[in-house]
Write a protein that holds these residues in place. Structure first.
Motif, PDB file in Angstrom:
ATOM      1  N   LEU A 310      11.912  21.787  33.404  1.00  0.00           N
ATOM      2  CA  LEU A 310      11.736  20.177  32.939  1.00  0.00           C
ATOM      3  C   LEU A 310      12.664  19.987  31.737  1.00  0.00           C
ATOM      4  O   LEU A 310      12.680  20.720  30.806  1.00  0.00           O
ATOM      5  CB  LEU A 310      10.195  20.203  32.419  1.00  0.00           C
ATOM      6  CG  LEU A 310       9.553  18.807  32.003  1.00  0.00           C
ATOM      7  CD1 LEU A 310       9.429  17.802  32.918  1.00  0.00           C
ATOM      8  CD2 LEU A 310       8.239  19.309  31.495  1.00  0.00           C
ATOM      9  N   GLY A 311      13.317  18.855  31.554  1.00  0.00           N
ATOM     10  CA  GLY A 311      13.897  18.539  30.588  1.00  0.00           C
ATOM     11  C   GLY A 311      15.470  18.928  30.619  1.00  0.00           C
ATOM     12  O   GLY A 311      15.721  19.864  31.271  1.00  0.00           O
ATOM     13  N   ASN A 312      16.531  18.274  29.929  1.00  0.00           N
ATOM     14  CA  ASN A 312      17.769  18.511  29.739  1.00  0.00           C
ATOM     15  C   ASN A 312      18.059  19.423  28.455  1.00  0.00           C
ATOM     16  O   ASN A 312      17.413  19.112  27.499  1.00  0.00           O
ATOM     17  CB  ASN A 312      18.569  17.490  29.557  1.00  0.00           C
ATOM     18  CG  ASN A 312      20.220  17.628  29.525  1.00  0.00           C
ATOM     19  OD1 ASN A 312      20.408  17.795  28.322  1.00  0.00           O
ATOM     20  ND2 ASN A 312      20.775  17.851  30.667  1.00  0.00           N
ATOM     21  N   GLU A 313      18.714  20.551  28.605  1.00  0.00           N
ATOM     22  CA  GLU A 313      18.713  21.592  27.435  1.00  0.00           C
ATOM     23  C   GLU A 313      19.527  20.703  26.271  1.00  0.00           C
ATOM     24  O   GLU A 313      19.049  20.904  25.285  1.00  0.00           O
ATOM     25  CB  GLU A 313      19.634  22.808  28.060  1.00  0.00           C
ATOM     26  CG  GLU A 313      19.574  23.824  27.025  1.00  0.00           C
ATOM     27  CD  GLU A 313      20.269  24.998  27.577  1.00  0.00           C
ATOM     28  OE1 GLU A 313      21.497  25.347  27.309  1.00  0.00           O
ATOM     29  OE2 GLU A 313      19.632  26.045  28.161  1.00  0.00           O
ATOM     30  N   GLU A 318      17.612  18.619  20.073  1.00  0.00           N
ATOM     31  CA  GLU A 318      17.291  17.704  19.249  1.00  0.00           C
ATOM     32  C   GLU A 318      15.590  17.720  19.024  1.00  0.00           C
ATOM     33  O   GLU A 318      15.475  17.548  17.802  1.00  0.00           O
ATOM     34  CB  GLU A 318      17.603  16.352  19.601  1.00  0.00           C
ATOM     35  CG  GLU A 318      17.751  15.194  18.631  1.00  0.00           C
ATOM     36  CD  GLU A 318      18.379  15.665  17.069  1.00  0.00           C
ATOM     37  OE1 GLU A 318      17.685  15.242  16.028  1.00  0.00           O
ATOM     38  OE2 GLU A 318      18.979  16.442  17.002  1.00  0.00           O
ATOM     39  N   VAL A 319      15.200  17.908  20.065  1.00  0.00           N
ATOM     40  CA  VAL A 319      13.463  17.691  19.988  1.00  0.00           C
ATOM     41  C   VAL A 319      13.143  19.008  19.300  1.00  0.00           C
ATOM     42  O   VAL A 319      12.148  19.160  18.305  1.00  0.00           O
ATOM     43  CB  VAL A 319      13.164  17.983  21.230  1.00  0.00           C
ATOM     44  CG1 VAL A 319      11.474  17.896  21.237  1.00  0.00           C
ATOM     45  CG2 VAL A 319      13.151  16.464  21.973  1.00  0.00           C
ATOM     46  N   TYR A 320      13.683  20.062  19.451  1.00  0.00           N
ATOM     47  CA  TYR A 320      13.476  21.220  18.944  1.00  0.00           C
ATOM     48  C   TYR A 320      13.725  21.311  17.390  1.00  0.00           C
ATOM     49  O   TYR A 320      12.994  21.547  16.524  1.00  0.00           O
ATOM     50  CB  TYR A 320      14.089  22.486  19.558  1.00  0.00           C
ATOM     51  CG  TYR A 320      13.414  23.152  20.778  1.00  0.00           C
ATOM     52  CD1 TYR A 320      12.609  24.397  20.576  1.00  0.00           C
ATOM     53  CD2 TYR A 320      13.359  22.486  22.017  1.00  0.00           C
ATOM     54  CE1 TYR A 320      11.836  24.907  21.677  1.00  0.00           C
ATOM     55  CE2 TYR A 320      12.487  22.973  23.160  1.00  0.00           C
ATOM     56  CZ  TYR A 320      12.064  24.234  22.822  1.00  0.00           C
ATOM     57  OH  TYR A 320      11.239  24.648  23.929  1.00  0.00           O
ATOM     58  N   LYS A 321      14.892  20.698  17.009  1.00  0.00           N
ATOM     59  CA  LYS A 321      15.328  20.611  15.560  1.00  0.00           C
ATOM     60  C   LYS A 321      14.672  19.663  15.004  1.00  0.00           C
ATOM     61  O   LYS A 321      14.057  20.010  13.608  1.00  0.00           O
ATOM     62  CB  LYS A 321      16.759  19.891  15.592  1.00  0.00           C
ATOM     63  CG  LYS A 321      17.262  19.864  14.254  1.00  0.00           C
ATOM     64  CD  LYS A 321      18.584  19.060  14.310  1.00  0.00           C
ATOM     65  CE  LYS A 321      19.171  18.862  12.939  1.00  0.00           C
ATOM     66  NZ  LYS A 321      20.364  18.148  12.891  1.00  0.00           N
ATOM     67  N   GLN A 322      14.093  18.701  15.645  1.00  0.00           N
ATOM     68  CA  GLN A 322      12.798  17.777  14.749  1.00  0.00           C
ATOM     69  C   GLN A 322      11.484  18.464  14.833  1.00  0.00           C
ATOM     70  O   GLN A 322      10.971  18.067  13.841  1.00  0.00           O
ATOM     71  CB  GLN A 322      12.670  16.224  15.722  1.00  0.00           C
ATOM     72  CG  GLN A 322      14.026  15.534  15.804  1.00  0.00           C
ATOM     73  CD  GLN A 322      13.852  14.506  16.916  1.00  0.00           C
ATOM     74  OE1 GLN A 322      12.984  14.471  17.496  1.00  0.00           O
ATOM     75  NE2 GLN A 322      14.962  13.827  17.149  1.00  0.00           N
TER      76      GLN A 322
END
Length: 374
Positions: A310-313, A318-322
């Motif tokens: 699930l999801g593009n790496e 950016e999601v993990y950074k946020q």
């Protein structure tokens, strides 16, 4: 009785503690399982109340075997089939483990099936039907080189299926793994619990169920009631004991989930309602960056996408950074646990992990990672 609880890899120690609390004796931790001894009340208790196993297998025979013909003969002589498997009862055979003598599980299962139906024809000139989905008797054969373990599976369907999760996300976390993660993080129900990326709400539901002593398997069906030695009175007693432990009025801290996607947040609310926990768990349909945490510090935990199923790496970095920025800015004094199936992504939160626990999640090698936020 000799019994084996089959588990997700990484939850063996937590399962040993759970089984011991339910009355299991002489426990032995093995890879992806815990072996133990139990009387019938304990076995019924484990089927009803254990949160962590996939399956609970009651051993009925163990023998050495060096050829398919010997397996055929030993199966026929290994158990009281005249009492347990009459032609009116359906059955199925599951095979696990590895053996150079029996490299193909389908062939091995066929050999067991042939041994049993041939025995039935000799005894009654009739045979049982095979039912893959809902058999009266579910047999499990485990191979360990030239040793064969034959067991009864009293649930038929995997015990991780609690029944509340009709609505699931694209890569759902299994209920028993979620329960294990809650136990591993050490939440003692005295502080808030928040999932900033809650998906369909499984972690939150399992946490609330643990806090309120809800019986995980009370609403599901079992096929152990087809066993020849099934004790209806004892089963009802254990069921009533499990239900009497449930305490929906128990005061517990806030359990909050955050999900940005409207349809997935709606799925979470539906699952929570089915689990009878809509007065306990609050779902906020918003991005975690907009989430206001309770004033009292607690535990944050989540199972974010790994970029595999699930999801593009690249987008997920950016999601993990946020997520890391959110934690550092808004969650000082909190503890954060994250199930990571991708080291590259977990490093993007730019925080130092203080503990890593290996967990296998649906064939993906993961780590349950702990962060203390200062």
């Amino acid at each position: 009785m000799h019994v084996l609880a089959v588990l997700p890899q990484g939850l063996e120690i937590a399962a040993e503690e759970e089984l011991q609390a339910l009355g299991a004796k002489k426990l032995q931790i093995q890879r992806r399982s815990v072996a133990f001894e139990a009387d019938m009340p304990c076995l019924y208790r484990v089927y009803l109340q254990a949160r962590l196993p996939f399956r609970v297998l009651r051993e009925i025979a163990c023998f050495s075997c060096k050829s398919p013909s010997e397996l055929y003969k030993q199966i026929q002589e290994s158990f009281y089939w005249e009492k347990w498997l009459t032609p009116s009862r359906s059955f199925r055979v599951d095979v696990s483990g590895t053996s150079k003598l029996f490299p193909h599980s389908h062939f091995t299962a066929l050999q067991v099936k042939n041994a049993l139906v041939d025995l039935q024809r000799n005894l009654w000139r009739k045979r049982s039907s095979i039912d893959r989905n809902n058999p009266d008797l579910c047999l499990h054969l485990h191979l360990k080189e030239d040793t064969v373990f034959l067991s009864l599976d009293g649930s038929g369907e995997s015990l991780h299926r609690r029944g509340y999760r009709a609505a699931m996300g694209e890569a759902p976390l299994k209920e028993n793994i979620a329960a294990g993660l809650i136990k591993l993080c050490g939440w003692d129900q005295s502080i808030p619990l928040v999932d900033p990326m809650c998906g369909s709400g499984t972690l939150l539901i399992e946490a609330a169920a643990i806090a309120l002593d809800l019986c995980p398997s009370i609403g599901r069906s079992f096929n152990l009631d087809k066993w020849a030695d099934f004790n209806q009175k004892l089963w009802v007693e254990e069921k009533e004991k499990a239900m009497n432990k449930e305490n929906f009025s128990k005061p517990i801290p806030k359990i909050i989930g955050c999900e940005a996607n409207y349809s997935i947040a709606k799925q979470a609310k539906s699952n929570i309602d089915t689990a009878r926990l809509n007065n306990v768990i609050e779902i906020k349909n918003t991005n975690f960056q907009s989430l206001d945490l309770p004033n009292k510090p607690g535990i944050l935990l989540c199972n974010p996408p790994y970029g595999k199923r699930l999801g593009n790496e690249e987008d997920l970095k950016e999601v993990y950074k946020q997520l890391g920025n959110f934690l550092k800015q808004k969650a000082k004094g909190w503890e954060f646990w994250m199930l990571s199936g991708n080291p590259l992504l977990s490093s993007a939160i730019k925080m130092k992990c203080s503990q890593k626990i290996p967990i296998n999640n649906g064939g993906i090698d993961c780590r349950w990672m702990k962060y203390s936020i200062y």
